[in-house]
Enzyme design. Structure first.
Site, PDB file in Angstrom:
ATOM      1  N   SER A  30      -8.255  -0.189   0.330  1.00 35.80           N
ATOM      2  CA  SER A  30      -9.267  -0.361   1.375  1.00 35.80           C
ATOM      3  C   SER A  30      -9.910   0.963   1.766  1.00 35.80           C
ATOM      4  CB  SER A  30      -8.627  -1.063   2.577  1.00 35.80           C
ATOM      5  OG  SER A  30      -9.587  -1.373   3.558  1.00 35.80           O
ATOM      6  N   HIS A  31      -9.727   1.382   3.021  1.00 37.41           N
ATOM      7  CA  HIS A  31     -10.399   2.560   3.567  1.00 37.41           C
ATOM      8  C   HIS A  31      -9.570   3.837   3.448  1.00 37.41           C
ATOM      9  CE1 HIS A  31      -7.880   0.792   6.702  1.00 37.41           C
ATOM     10  NE2 HIS A  31      -7.676   2.036   7.110  1.00 37.41           N
ATOM     11  N   ARG A  79       0.828  -1.204   0.000  1.00 38.06           N
ATOM     12  CA  ARG A  79       0.000   0.000   0.000  1.00 38.06           C
ATOM     13  C   ARG A  79       0.864   1.255   0.000  1.00 38.06           C
ATOM     14  NH1 ARG A  79      -5.141   0.007   3.990  1.00 38.06           N
ATOM     15  NH2 ARG A  79      -4.994  -2.179   3.333  1.00 38.06           N
ATOM     16  N   LYS A  90      -3.874  -6.505  -2.315  1.00 35.26           N
ATOM     17  CA  LYS A  90      -4.091  -7.594  -1.366  1.00 35.26           C
ATOM     18  C   LYS A  90      -3.908  -8.890  -2.148  1.00 35.26           C
ATOM     19  CE  LYS A  90      -7.285  -5.223   1.795  1.00 35.26           C
ATOM     20  NZ  LYS A  90      -8.646  -5.215   2.399  1.00 35.26           N
ATOM     21  N   ASP A 138     -15.075  -4.852   2.724  1.00 35.70           N
ATOM     22  CA  ASP A 138     -14.862  -5.986   3.624  1.00 35.70           C
ATOM     23  C   ASP A 138     -15.160  -5.645   5.078  1.00 35.70           C
ATOM     24  OD1 ASP A 138     -12.654  -4.411   4.134  1.00 35.70           O
ATOM     25  OD2 ASP A 138     -11.156  -5.962   3.717  1.00 35.70           O
ATOM     26  N   ARG A 139     -15.577  -4.394   5.334  1.00 39.63           N
ATOM     27  CA  ARG A 139     -15.971  -4.012   6.689  1.00 39.63           C
ATOM     28  C   ARG A 139     -17.379  -3.426   6.662  1.00 39.63           C
ATOM     29  NH1 ARG A 139     -11.885  -0.307   9.698  1.00 39.63           N
ATOM     30  NH2 ARG A 139     -11.821   0.866   7.759  1.00 39.63           N
ATOM     31  N   ASP A 156     -13.405  -1.030   0.105  1.00 43.38           N
ATOM     32  CA  ASP A 156     -13.386  -2.283  -0.664  1.00 43.38           C
ATOM     33  C   ASP A 156     -14.406  -3.287  -0.148  1.00 43.38           C
ATOM     34  OD1 ASP A 156     -11.956  -2.767   1.690  1.00 43.38           O
ATOM     35  OD2 ASP A 156     -10.647  -4.241   0.757  1.00 43.38           O
ATOM     36  N   HIS A 178     -14.351  -6.012  10.736  1.00 46.98           N
ATOM     37  CA  HIS A 178     -14.224  -7.233   9.922  1.00 46.98           C
ATOM     38  C   HIS A 178     -14.913  -8.379  10.657  1.00 46.98           C
ATOM     39  CE1 HIS A 178     -11.010  -5.897   7.058  1.00 46.98           C
ATOM     40  NE2 HIS A 178     -10.729  -5.059   8.036  1.00 46.98           N
ATOM     41  N   ASP A 199     -16.806   0.022   3.913  1.00 45.62           N
ATOM     42  CA  ASP A 199     -15.581   0.752   3.613  1.00 45.62           C
ATOM     43  C   ASP A 199     -15.270   0.678   2.118  1.00 45.62           C
ATOM     44  OD1 ASP A 199     -14.696  -1.873   3.447  1.00 45.62           O
ATOM     45  OD2 ASP A 199     -12.811  -1.508   4.491  1.00 45.62           O
TER      46      ASP A 199
END
Length: 448
Positions: free
Chosen positions: A106-107, A12, A116, A244-245, A242, A327, A240
């Site tokens: 992600s966020h 990242r 990832k 996943d949360r 992507d 998560h 978020d």
């Protein structure tokens, strides 16, 4: 290549200063070599690699460069296009592909991007399971082109993902969903067709113009809270960047801490699945293990980090795991995040009980838990050492930072991996004690 972009669980950095097309090209080649070294099949052209991406402005550029590297090295690409990370994990695991790379930060704010990576089965590749080797291969840049380049095929993951995760039940609830202009909006209408849906910030916009796609920050939930109250909705959820949360807001427009959702989900799951193992991270409150043990099941505390929790879940054959960051992991979902399973379980409990979200959460509001508090310090390790000396009479846990438990309260301090910051969380049986202990700890942290 900037080595600092390789983190503990992913890659990242800021585009294009830290992560760019050249980086993506080399990582694509390195990823194929890494999988080939692990595979019993010497012909790397048979390696099928899933590639998905979020909708950041830089994702398309990184995809093109990553694709070039993978194909030149002989890997075959399964292009699933824009998708959420749970859809990506599902695609790799469901169809038994050899691995995959999700292009996402992600966020993080829009100027960031990253990768990832997963092995076969959707198993995350972390620092301890392959990221270091991939980094070394990319840095060496000593690749031999495959005699035959790989091929690419496109695949739409959503129909299969929907079929395996959709609950065909009429939920007569009004739900406000905030996807922050991210790829999280892609499965929403299909997955929530049996609800009265109010979808805010639903258009894909990689600049995230309304707010950052990070629902862990209260300021990013303000619009959702206001929309829930204005619509007199039954609840609100935020995803978020992507997907996943997932974070919850009750019918009063009040946010719900993720560990309370973990405790609620544990109680729902264990009603039908007796004596199972459930994992929770070290940041979660005491209500989580208490709830799990109440149902005669095993509660195992883990370090923070999705890769670590997924690995531990596989080792323990755990049915479910929850992390304070929002998560939630399920055995049935290949030990990966599945936010719609979370949402359907919550909606099912509301429907069955006839109670509002605030009412079904109320029994779990037993303790007072702080937000994550951040303090700038010159030497985080030395400061943690001082804190440990002061509170050595408590039950000390150094699994991940320093957690010290007392009869009526506990605290956790962890150093940031990227900046000179100490992160503090405190939980207590009373609000007065919580405020008192925060001030007490702040005196130690700020005292030079």
């Amino acid at each position: 290549m900037n080595e600092k972009i390789f983190k503990a669980y992913d890659v990242r950095g800021v585009f294009p200063e830290e992560i760019n097309e050249e980086t993506a090209y080399k990582i694509g080649k390195a990823f194929v070599c890494f999988l080939k070294n692990k595979s019993s099949e010497p012909n790397s052209s048979k390696l099928k690699i899933v590639v998905g991406m979020d909708n950041r402005l830089s994702s398309g550029y990184l995809f093109a460069a990553l694709e070039k590297g993978i194909l030149e090295q002989g890997g075959e690409i399964i292009d699933i296009g824009f998708c959420t990370t749970p859809m990506f994990y599902y695609g790799v695991a469901k169809f038994n592909y050899d691995g995959g790379i999700m292009i996402t930060a992600s966020h993080n704010p829009p100027q960031y991007n990253g990768f990832k990576m997963v092995n076969k089965g959707g198993v995350p590749i972390s620092e301890s399971t392959g990221l270091i080797q991939i980094k070394e291969l990319a840095l060496a840049d000593n690749f031999i082109l495959a005699p035959v380049p790989g091929r690419k095929e496109k695949k739409d993951i959503l129909p299969d993902y929907w079929e395996d995760n959709f609950i065909d039940e009429d939920f007569s609830f009004t739900i406000v969903v905030d996807t922050a202009n991210s790829v999280s909006s892609i499965p929403i209408k299909k997955m929530l067709k049996n609800t009265a849906l109010i979808h805010i910030f639903d258009e894909l916009d990689g600049k995230f113009p309304n707010h950052e796609p990070n629902p862990a920050r209260p300021e990013n939930l303000r619009d959702l809270c206001s929309a829930v109250k204005a619509a007199r909705a039954d609840l609100g959820v935020a995803f978020d960047g992507d997907g996943d949360r997932i974070f919850f807001v009750d019918e009063k427009g009040e946010t719900i801490k993720p560990d309370l959702i973990t405790a609620l989900l544990a109680s729902i799951i264990l009603k039908k699945n007796f004596k199972q193992t459930i994992l929770y991270d070290i940041s979660s409150g005491n209500i989580v293990p208490e709830t799990i043990k109440k149902w005669g099941s095993q509660a195992i505390m883990t370090r923070v980090g999705h890769s670590l929790i997924k690995e531990k879940m596989r080792q323990e054959n755990a049915i479910f795991g929850g992390e304070f960051s929002g998560h939630y992991f399920f055995k049935k979902s290949f030990f990966s995040e599945e936010p719609f399973t979370v949402l359907f379980l919550v909606l099912g409990e509301m429907k069955k009980s006839g109670n509002s979200l605030s009412e079904i959460i109320e029994p779990f509001r037993k303790y007072f838990h702080s937000e994550e508090l951040n303090y700038k310090v010159e030497d985080a390790k030395e400061k943690i050492k001082q804190i440990k000396e002061k509170y050595q009479s408590g039950n000390i846990n150094e699994m991940d930072g320093l957690r010290v438990d007392f009869e009526d309260w506990w605290f956790l301090v962890r150093p940031s991996n990227t900046e000179p910051v100490l992160r503090l969380m405190v939980e207590a049986k009373t609000k007065f004690m919580l405020e008192h202990k925060i001030k007490e700890l702040e005196e130690v942290i700020k005292n030079n």
